[in-house]
Design a protein around this motif. Sequence first.
Motif, PDB file in Angstrom:
ATOM      1  N   VAL A 135      88.979  74.637  35.608  1.00 39.89           N
ATOM      2  CA  VAL A 135      89.304  73.222  35.771  1.00 39.89           C
ATOM      3  C   VAL A 135      90.331  72.891  34.701  1.00 39.89           C
ATOM      4  O   VAL A 135      90.141  73.191  33.523  1.00 39.89           O
ATOM      5  CB  VAL A 135      88.066  72.325  35.626  1.00 39.89           C
ATOM      6  CG1 VAL A 135      88.451  70.857  35.677  1.00 39.89           C
ATOM      7  CG2 VAL A 135      87.051  72.643  36.713  1.00 39.89           C
ATOM      8  N   ARG A 136      91.436  72.279  35.120  1.00 39.91           N
ATOM      9  CA  ARG A 136      92.499  71.902  34.192  1.00 39.91           C
ATOM     10  C   ARG A 136      92.596  70.383  34.156  1.00 39.91           C
ATOM     11  O   ARG A 136      92.597  69.728  35.196  1.00 39.91           O
ATOM     12  CB  ARG A 136      93.835  72.509  34.618  1.00 39.91           C
ATOM     13  CG  ARG A 136      94.966  72.163  33.658  1.00 39.91           C
ATOM     14  CD  ARG A 136      96.250  72.844  34.024  1.00 39.91           C
ATOM     15  NE  ARG A 136      96.724  72.346  35.313  1.00 39.91           N
ATOM     16  CZ  ARG A 136      97.582  72.997  36.096  1.00 39.91           C
ATOM     17  NH1 ARG A 136      98.037  74.171  35.747  1.00 39.91           N
ATOM     18  NH2 ARG A 136      97.957  72.475  37.241  1.00 39.91           N
ATOM     19  N   PHE A 137      92.675  69.829  32.958  1.00 40.08           N
ATOM     20  CA  PHE A 137      92.826  68.393  32.766  1.00 40.08           C
ATOM     21  C   PHE A 137      94.261  68.102  32.381  1.00 40.08           C
ATOM     22  O   PHE A 137      94.831  68.765  31.528  1.00 40.08           O
ATOM     23  CB  PHE A 137      91.869  67.880  31.689  1.00 40.08           C
ATOM     24  CG  PHE A 137      90.427  68.036  32.059  1.00 40.08           C
ATOM     25  CD1 PHE A 137      89.734  69.179  31.721  1.00 40.08           C
ATOM     26  CD2 PHE A 137      89.772  67.050  32.768  1.00 40.08           C
ATOM     27  CE1 PHE A 137      88.398  69.335  32.071  1.00 40.08           C
ATOM     28  CE2 PHE A 137      88.444  67.191  33.121  1.00 40.08           C
ATOM     29  CZ  PHE A 137      87.755  68.345  32.773  1.00 40.08           C
ATOM     30  N   ALA A 139      92.026  65.791  36.990  1.00 43.93           N
ATOM     31  CA  ALA A 139      91.540  67.163  36.913  1.00 43.93           C
ATOM     32  C   ALA A 139      91.922  67.908  38.182  1.00 43.93           C
ATOM     33  O   ALA A 139      92.025  67.316  39.261  1.00 43.93           O
ATOM     34  CB  ALA A 139      90.026  67.175  36.732  1.00 43.93           C
ATOM     35  N   LEU A 180      87.007  63.097  38.769  1.00 44.26           N
ATOM     36  CA  LEU A 180      86.313  63.165  37.480  1.00 44.26           C
ATOM     37  C   LEU A 180      84.815  62.939  37.641  1.00 44.26           C
ATOM     38  O   LEU A 180      84.015  63.517  36.908  1.00 44.26           O
ATOM     39  CB  LEU A 180      86.914  62.164  36.498  1.00 44.26           C
ATOM     40  CG  LEU A 180      88.363  62.449  36.078  1.00 44.26           C
ATOM     41  CD1 LEU A 180      88.852  61.378  35.117  1.00 44.26           C
ATOM     42  CD2 LEU A 180      88.507  63.819  35.473  1.00 44.26           C
ATOM     43  N   ILE A 194      83.048  66.105  38.189  1.00 43.52           N
ATOM     44  CA  ILE A 194      82.894  66.932  36.992  1.00 43.52           C
ATOM     45  C   ILE A 194      81.851  66.343  36.051  1.00 43.52           C
ATOM     46  O   ILE A 194      80.947  67.029  35.592  1.00 43.52           O
ATOM     47  CB  ILE A 194      84.239  67.062  36.247  1.00 43.52           C
ATOM     48  CG1 ILE A 194      85.242  67.777  37.135  1.00 43.52           C
ATOM     49  CG2 ILE A 194      84.065  67.792  34.933  1.00 43.52           C
ATOM     50  CD1 ILE A 194      86.653  67.738  36.612  1.00 43.52           C
TER      51      ILE A 194
END
Length: 117
Positions: free
Chosen positions: A75-77, A88, A103, A106
């Motif tokens: 997962v990349r923010f 995300a 979000l 998550i």
Amino acid sequence: MDIDATKGIGAGAFPRPAQRAEEAPATGEFARVFDLAEARRRRMTGPDRIPDEVWDDITRAGQLADDLSERGQAVRFDTHRLTNRVVASLVDEDGRVLRPVALGEIFGTEPDPAPAA
């Protein structure tokens, strides 16, 4: 190379011995040993200790990250370029976006137990 013989050899031409630092007062704490196990115990049992639910959440997040890593995903923010809000994405091991992630998906959608006043 210019040499000025009129100035002679001054005191700065020769190295001086280093000056000694002032002596520190004796406090009896030289080579003091800290009991790390005792410090940890106090930190974990004190009134401001981290609640068990938080440790459980941290452990679960680590397990989920490990599961994603085993599948070659993460997962990349990022910050959205237009709204400046956090977004995300689920990405593969090369950083290619597989899909956007809400979000709430998550972090969950439980209300904050202590909202800001």
